[in-house]
Design a protein around this motif. Sequence first.
Motif, PDB file in Angstrom:
ATOM      1  N   THR A   1       0.761  -5.686 -10.328  1.00 62.89           N
ATOM      2  CA  THR A   1      -0.842  -5.097 -10.676  1.00 62.89           C
ATOM      3  C   THR A   1      -0.867  -3.902  -9.793  1.00 62.89           C
ATOM      4  N   TYR A   2      -1.370  -2.887 -10.422  1.00 66.38           N
ATOM      5  CA  TYR A   2      -1.650  -1.784  -9.774  1.00 66.38           C
ATOM      6  C   TYR A   2      -3.156  -1.341  -9.679  1.00 66.38           C
ATOM      7  N   HIS A   3      -3.362  -1.164  -8.377  1.00 64.78           N
ATOM      8  CA  HIS A   3      -4.733  -1.054  -7.891  1.00 64.78           C
ATOM      9  C   HIS A   3      -5.046   0.577  -7.007  1.00 64.78           C
TER      10      HIS A   3
ATOM     11  N   THR B   1       0.857  -1.130   0.045  1.00 67.63           N
ATOM     12  CA  THR B   1       0.011  -0.063  -0.007  1.00 67.63           C
ATOM     13  C   THR B   1       0.912   1.194  -0.078  1.00 67.63           C
ATOM     14  N   GLY B   2       0.755   1.851  -1.140  1.00 67.01           N
ATOM     15  CA  GLY B   2       1.685   3.262  -1.219  1.00 67.01           C
ATOM     16  C   GLY B   2       2.683   3.032  -2.445  1.00 67.01           C
TER      17      GLY B   2
ATOM     18  N   VAL C   1       0.214  -3.578  -5.920  1.00 71.54           N
ATOM     19  CA  VAL C   1       0.234  -2.143  -5.347  1.00 71.54           C
ATOM     20  C   VAL C   1      -0.682  -1.393  -5.578  1.00 71.54           C
ATOM     21  N   LEU C   2      -0.959  -0.667  -4.490  1.00 72.97           N
ATOM     22  CA  LEU C   2      -2.280   0.194  -4.287  1.00 72.97           C
ATOM     23  C   LEU C   2      -1.576   1.436  -4.005  1.00 72.97           C
ATOM     24  N   ASP C   3      -2.260   2.507  -4.732  1.00 69.76           N
ATOM     25  CA  ASP C   3      -2.039   3.930  -4.461  1.00 69.76           C
ATOM     26  C   ASP C   3      -3.310   4.582  -5.160  1.00 69.76           C
ATOM     27  N   ARG C   4      -3.400   5.994  -4.752  1.00 68.82           N
ATOM     28  CA  ARG C   4      -4.347   6.637  -4.893  1.00 68.82           C
ATOM     29  C   ARG C   4      -4.331   7.394  -6.409  1.00 68.82           C
ATOM     30  N   ASN C   5      -3.016   7.381  -6.886  1.00 66.68           N
ATOM     31  CA  ASN C   5      -2.690   8.142  -8.208  1.00 66.68           C
ATOM     32  C   ASN C   5      -3.148   7.302  -9.481  1.00 66.68           C
TER      33      ASN C   5
ATOM     34  N   GLY D   1       5.224   5.322  -3.179  1.00 64.77           N
ATOM     35  CA  GLY D   1       6.243   6.197  -2.975  1.00 64.77           C
ATOM     36  C   GLY D   1       7.550   5.379  -3.246  1.00 64.77           C
ATOM     37  N   PRO D   2       8.576   6.013  -2.915  1.00 64.43           N
ATOM     38  CA  PRO D   2      10.121   5.282  -3.063  1.00 64.43           C
ATOM     39  C   PRO D   2      10.110   3.837  -2.240  1.00 64.43           C
ATOM     40  N   ILE D   3       9.253   3.999  -0.832  1.00 66.28           N
ATOM     41  CA  ILE D   3       9.613   2.884  -0.161  1.00 66.28           C
ATOM     42  C   ILE D   3       8.496   1.698  -0.720  1.00 66.28           C
ATOM     43  N   GLY D   4       7.300   2.201  -1.279  1.00 63.92           N
ATOM     44  CA  GLY D   4       6.611   1.050  -1.567  1.00 63.92           C
ATOM     45  C   GLY D   4       6.622   0.672  -2.972  1.00 63.92           C
ATOM     46  N   LEU D   5       7.682   1.418  -3.864  1.00 60.36           N
ATOM     47  CA  LEU D   5       8.119   0.901  -5.006  1.00 60.36           C
ATOM     48  C   LEU D   5       9.063  -0.012  -5.033  1.00 60.36           C
ATOM     49  N   LEU D   6      10.068   0.422  -3.888  1.00 65.58           N
ATOM     50  CA  LEU D   6      11.018  -0.565  -3.706  1.00 65.58           C
ATOM     51  C   LEU D   6      10.816  -1.727  -3.086  1.00 65.58           C
TER      52      LEU D   6
END
Length: 351
Positions: free
Chosen positions: A224-226, A183-184, A205-209, A186-191
């Motif tokens: 997969t992006y959610h 969830t998220g 991976v879940l993010d609002r963008n 950002g840099p931490i989430g993507l890494l």
Amino acid sequence: MRTVRAVTVAPGVPDSLRLVDDWPEPAPEEGAILVEALAVGICGTDLEIIAGHYGEAPPGQERLVIGHEALGRVLEDPTGSLEPGDLVAGVVRHPDPVPCPNCAVDEWDMCRNGRYTEHGIKGLPGFARERWRVQPKFAVGLDPVLAPVGMLLEPASVVAKAWDHIERIGNRAEWNPQTVLITGAGPIGLLAALLGTQRGLTVHVLDRNTTGPKPDLVRALGATYHTAPVNELDFKPDVLVECTGAPVVVLDAMCKVGPNGIVCLTGVSSGGRTINFDAGALNRELVLENNVVFGSVNANRRHWDQAAEALARADQSWLNSLITRRVPMSDFAMAYEHTGEDIKVMLDLTS
């Protein structure tokens, strides 16, 4: 006396960020290895220090050199642990002087008495200066391929620790995880997603963008992006790494994992918000499903080495895409402007 340029703040004083042109050359007491600074990454911790929320200067000093996501090149190392020209990063946290039981065995990320120090944050000068020194124990050599992105090592070390502890907890029983939700983005989430894919897991991976680079970066990993809320997802992951710190997301995350599931909280909440929540239902779920929720912050040397290996194995063009702005030191203030559109901003200390 030789001096260097350095980005500094007066801890506790909002908006005291300054570029000092005559900061003293790092003293040999700081470490045997002399490093030419190449870049530092900017993160939310830097912005909170600039806002005056926390930060602590070294003893006897009024200002703190900030910057803890370091990348440099070795100028000299009389100990022989590194060679001149090698890429290097400095471990951020140092053990407390007592030491506590964990610091005594180099697990300083798990310090029990809070007397640790941290470069650019608490009691140690940071890396946003043209030269810095480091002790061999806290100097992490990097593969030359990481020259454009080596400042990502510090956030990657945080993620490496999270995964290390996830796996240690998982091995309490027969464990064969298949799916992870981050969830998220950002840099931490993507890494975290990168290290999940390197482990052969099915990553979500879940993010609002819905626009910008984040969806494409996630898909480029094969993940997969959610954008739907956590509680609306139609699957229960084996592992959930929470990287937002948003209270609603944190609570939903703790309720989402499947049996024997593990939730790792890496995002720091600001507090001050009350949410109507069924704590009894959460307790029932955690107990009856043998689930674990734990927090993770910082990293020790083992995790830094794991992170360096993971970054060297990654697609370097993908890592480069995480750096959305590269700001010269001469325009330093722009690097610390929060735009809401960046993933990772890098301050170039050579210009």
